[in-house]
Structure formats: structure tokens, C-alpha cells
Design a protein around this motif. Structure first.
Motif, PDB file in Angstrom:
ATOM      1  N   GLY A  50       0.825  -1.195   0.000  1.00 47.97           N
ATOM      2  CA  GLY A  50       0.000   0.000   0.000  1.00 47.97           C
ATOM      3  C   GLY A  50       0.865   1.252   0.000  1.00 47.97           C
ATOM      4  N   PHE A  51       0.222   2.417   0.113  1.00 52.24           N
ATOM      5  CA  PHE A  51       0.950   3.688   0.087  1.00 52.24           C
ATOM      6  C   PHE A  51       0.126   4.757   0.793  1.00 52.24           C
ATOM      7  CE2 PHE A  51      -1.594   3.319  -3.720  1.00 52.24           C
ATOM      8  CZ  PHE A  51      -2.183   4.555  -3.863  1.00 52.24           C
ATOM      9  N   GLY A  52       0.787   5.824   1.191  1.00 53.65           N
ATOM     10  CA  GLY A  52       0.120   6.925   1.867  1.00 53.65           C
ATOM     11  C   GLY A  52      -0.710   7.753   0.904  1.00 53.65           C
ATOM     12  N   TYR A  53      -1.876   8.211   1.382  1.00 51.77           N
ATOM     13  CA  TYR A  53      -2.790   9.012   0.577  1.00 51.77           C
ATOM     14  C   TYR A  53      -3.393  10.065   1.493  1.00 51.77           C
ATOM     15  CZ  TYR A  53      -5.780   9.578  -3.541  1.00 51.77           C
ATOM     16  OH  TYR A  53      -6.378  10.053  -4.675  1.00 51.77           O
ATOM     17  N   CYS A  54      -3.395  11.294   1.083  1.00 46.32           N
ATOM     18  CA  CYS A  54      -3.838  12.395   1.941  1.00 46.32           C
ATOM     19  C   CYS A  54      -5.311  12.250   2.344  1.00 46.32           C
ATOM     20  CB  CYS A  54      -3.626  13.726   1.231  1.00 46.32           C
ATOM     21  SG  CYS A  54      -3.969  15.140   2.300  1.00 46.32           S
ATOM     22  N   SER A  55      -5.551  12.345   3.642  1.00 42.30           N
ATOM     23  CA  SER A  55      -6.912  12.179   4.169  1.00 42.30           C
ATOM     24  C   SER A  55      -7.825  13.350   3.828  1.00 42.30           C
ATOM     25  CB  SER A  55      -6.872  12.005   5.684  1.00 42.30           C
ATOM     26  OG  SER A  55      -6.449  13.200   6.307  1.00 42.30           O
ATOM     27  N   TRP A  60     -13.018  17.433   2.456  1.00 46.60           N
ATOM     28  CA  TRP A  60     -13.444  18.532   1.588  1.00 46.60           C
ATOM     29  C   TRP A  60     -14.624  18.090   0.740  1.00 46.60           C
ATOM     30  CZ3 TRP A  60      -8.296  19.213  -1.606  1.00 46.60           C
ATOM     31  CH2 TRP A  60      -8.103  18.127  -2.428  1.00 46.60           C
ATOM     32  N   ASP A  61     -15.309  19.078   0.190  1.00 43.87           N
ATOM     33  CA  ASP A  61     -16.515  18.795  -0.567  1.00 43.87           C
ATOM     34  C   ASP A  61     -16.199  18.620  -2.058  1.00 43.87           C
ATOM     35  OD1 ASP A  61     -16.170  21.355  -1.638  1.00 43.87           O
ATOM     36  OD2 ASP A  61     -17.774  22.246  -0.459  1.00 43.87           O
ATOM     37  N   MET A  62     -17.246  18.505  -2.854  1.00 40.30           N
ATOM     38  CA  MET A  62     -17.058  18.250  -4.284  1.00 40.30           C
ATOM     39  C   MET A  62     -16.422  19.434  -5.025  1.00 40.30           C
ATOM     40  SD  MET A  62     -21.093  18.520  -5.412  1.00 40.30           S
ATOM     41  CE  MET A  62     -20.904  17.305  -6.619  1.00 40.30           C
ATOM     42  N   HIS A  63     -16.336  20.582  -4.366  1.00 41.79           N
ATOM     43  CA  HIS A  63     -15.703  21.759  -4.972  1.00 41.79           C
ATOM     44  C   HIS A  63     -14.293  21.976  -4.421  1.00 41.79           C
ATOM     45  CE1 HIS A  63     -19.587  22.627  -6.709  1.00 41.79           C
ATOM     46  NE2 HIS A  63     -20.128  22.564  -5.511  1.00 41.79           N
ATOM     47  N   ASP A  64     -13.757  20.957  -3.742  1.00 43.00           N
ATOM     48  CA  ASP A  64     -12.428  20.999  -3.131  1.00 43.00           C
ATOM     49  C   ASP A  64     -12.301  22.097  -2.083  1.00 43.00           C
ATOM     50  OD1 ASP A  64     -11.838  18.903  -4.809  1.00 43.00           O
ATOM     51  OD2 ASP A  64     -10.686  20.101  -6.217  1.00 43.00           O
ATOM     52  N   SER A  75      -8.303  17.175   9.205  1.00 45.44           N
ATOM     53  CA  SER A  75      -8.492  18.587   9.512  1.00 45.44           C
ATOM     54  C   SER A  75      -7.172  19.331   9.370  1.00 45.44           C
ATOM     55  CB  SER A  75      -9.021  18.755  10.940  1.00 45.44           C
ATOM     56  OG  SER A  75      -8.036  18.367  11.868  1.00 45.44           O
ATOM     57  N   GLU A  76      -7.278  20.645   9.386  1.00 44.60           N
ATOM     58  CA  GLU A  76      -6.081  21.476   9.354  1.00 44.60           C
ATOM     59  C   GLU A  76      -5.234  21.239  10.601  1.00 44.60           C
ATOM     60  OE1 GLU A  76      -5.415  26.191   9.425  1.00 44.60           O
ATOM     61  OE2 GLU A  76      -6.768  25.497   7.833  1.00 44.60           O
ATOM     62  N   ALA A  77      -5.898  20.968  11.721  1.00 45.29           N
ATOM     63  CA  ALA A  77      -5.186  20.764  12.993  1.00 45.29           C
ATOM     64  C   ALA A  77      -4.255  19.557  12.956  1.00 45.29           C
ATOM     65  CB  ALA A  77      -6.188  20.607  14.130  1.00 45.29           C
ATOM     66  N   ASN A  78      -4.666  18.495  12.271  1.00 42.00           N
ATOM     67  CA  ASN A  78      -3.788  17.318  12.189  1.00 42.00           C
ATOM     68  C   ASN A  78      -3.017  17.272  10.869  1.00 42.00           C
ATOM     69  OD1 ASN A  78      -5.470  16.231  10.214  1.00 42.00           O
ATOM     70  ND2 ASN A  78      -6.167  14.517  11.453  1.00 42.00           N
ATOM     71  N   GLY A  79      -3.075  18.362  10.121  1.00 37.61           N
ATOM     72  CA  GLY A  79      -2.322  18.443   8.870  1.00 37.61           C
ATOM     73  C   GLY A  79      -2.854  17.535   7.778  1.00 37.61           C
ATOM     74  N   ASN A  80      -4.127  17.151   7.879  1.00 40.86           N
ATOM     75  CA  ASN A  80      -4.699  16.205   6.921  1.00 40.86           C
ATOM     76  C   ASN A  80      -3.771  15.019   6.722  1.00 40.86           C
ATOM     77  OD1 ASN A  80      -7.177  17.619   6.272  1.00 40.86           O
ATOM     78  ND2 ASN A  80      -5.855  19.125   5.313  1.00 40.86           N
ATOM     79  N   ALA A  81      -3.481  14.366   7.828  1.00 40.02           N
ATOM     80  CA  ALA A  81      -2.533  13.255   7.847  1.00 40.02           C
ATOM     81  C   ALA A  81      -2.916  12.178   6.832  1.00 40.02           C
ATOM     82  CB  ALA A  81      -2.489  12.648   9.246  1.00 40.02           C
ATOM     83  N   ASP A  82      -1.922  11.424   6.401  1.00 39.37           N
ATOM     84  CA  ASP A  82      -2.157  10.375   5.415  1.00 39.37           C
ATOM     85  C   ASP A  82      -2.962   9.219   5.982  1.00 39.37           C
ATOM     86  OD1 ASP A  82      -0.823  11.654   3.400  1.00 39.37           O
ATOM     87  OD2 ASP A  82       0.910  10.318   3.375  1.00 39.37           O
ATOM     88  N   VAL A  83      -3.779   8.644   5.111  1.00 38.64           N
ATOM     89  CA  VAL A  83      -4.396   7.343   5.354  1.00 38.64           C
ATOM     90  C   VAL A  83      -3.608   6.340   4.528  1.00 38.64           C
ATOM     91  CG1 VAL A  83      -6.679   8.269   5.841  1.00 38.64           C
ATOM     92  CG2 VAL A  83      -6.096   7.655   3.508  1.00 38.64           C
ATOM     93  N   TRP A  84      -3.895   5.077   4.691  1.00 40.89           N
ATOM     94  CA  TRP A  84      -3.183   4.050   3.950  1.00 40.89           C
ATOM     95  C   TRP A  84      -4.080   3.558   2.833  1.00 40.89           C
ATOM     96  CZ3 TRP A  84       1.628   4.008   3.906  1.00 40.89           C
ATOM     97  CH2 TRP A  84       2.362   2.925   3.433  1.00 40.89           C
TER      98      TRP A  84
END
Length: 158
Positions: A50-55, A60-64, A75-84
Motif C-alpha cells: 500500500g501507500f500513503g494518501y492524503c486524508s 473537503w466537498d465536491m468543490h475541493d 483537519s487542518e489541525a492534524n495536517g490532513n494526515a495520510d491514510v493508507w
């Protein structure tokens, strides 16, 4: 979720011999395919692990635009940490509108927890759980059909 063809890593390696790039994508909570392009080498190296992918795709919504109510997951607070992200080799499709670039779908998993369980907000993971439960508990196999309709009314509708 099953597929008519089950691909092994060796078969995928042979399949991609002439493709320098591979597109990988997952589905966000709005049902939008969110992906990126990676080199064949990086893709092949990630097929088993697998690989890291931004959470942020779950924030965010359909308009980014980021949701106004942050979550502890993305969230901004956790830096949009990666999911796997884990590649589903059976999801292979060539993209004819991109010179037949190979596309593989991913499911998303939580790297913060032991055994990296699938994310409850990942639509592919949720669908797989529901289908597995239906088959296990009810002996039912899920099928889906899509009907596209288009109406173009001109003039006065009575």
C-alpha cells in the motif's frame, strides 16, 4: 467485491510492461473518484504494502473546499494526515481517453490502528462489508444496475 478476472502481482507486472505511468484512485464520501498518477515502479512496489494518501479527500466537498466543521480524522489541525491506500488489483481498467493508461482503484485504511482496518468513511470498504455481511448472514449476493436517463424538454411542459 469480486471481479471476473483475478490478477496476480506477476500478471499485473507483465500487463504494465509498456506503461510508464499508472493512475490510482479512491472514492470520496461524495462518490467522486479522486486519484493520482504514479510511476510504474512506485505502483508495483506498493501493490503488496500500500501507500500513503492524503486524508483531505474525506475533509473537503465536491468543490475541493474544506468542510467548515473539522473532524479529528481529517483537519487542518492534524495536517490532513495520510491514510493508507491499498490497491485492488482486480479493479484494473484501461482509460481510453488517457491513451489507455492503466487505472486501479484503492480502498482506504486507518494507519493509526493495529492491523490497519478499513476506514468506515471509505465507500468501497463500506460496500464490501455490506456485501460480505449479506452473503454471510443471508446467503445473498448483491447485484447492481445503473440506469441513466436524460430528458430534454423544450417549450411548455403541460
Amino acid at each position: 467485491m469480486s471481479s471476473a478476472k483475478t490478477w496476480t502481482t506477476e500478471q499485473v507486472n507483465a500487463l504494465l510492461k509498456d506503461s510508464p505511468w499508472v493512475k490510482v484512485a479512491g472514492i470520496d464520501m461524495d462518490g467522486i473518484l479522486r486519484g493520482k498518477v504514479m510511476s510504474r515502479e512506485k505502483f508495483l512496489a506498493s501493490t503488496s504494502s500500500g501507500f500513503g494518501y492524503c486524508s483531505v479527500i474525506f475533509g473537503w466537498d465536491m468543490h475541493d473546499k474544506c468542510y467548515t466543521t473539522p473532524t479529528d480524522f481529517s483537519s487542518e489541525a492534524n495536517g490532513n494526515a495520510d491514510v493508507w491506500a491499498k490497491v485492488d488489483l482486480n479493479s484494473y481498467r484501461p482509460l481510453p481517453w488517457e491513451n489507455n493508461m492503466p487505472l486501479f482503484l484503492c480502498t482506504f485504511h486507518d494507519p493509526r490502528l493495529p492491523d490497519h482496518p478499513s476506514l468506515s468513511m471509505c465507500p468501497r470498504s463500506l460496500l464490501a462489508k455490506v456485501c460480505d455481511r449479506g452473503e454471510r448472514d443471508l446467503g445473498a449476493i448483491a447485484y447492481a444496475g445503473v440506469e441513466y436517463e436524460f430528458f430534454n424538454y423544450q417549450g411548455k411542459v403541460l
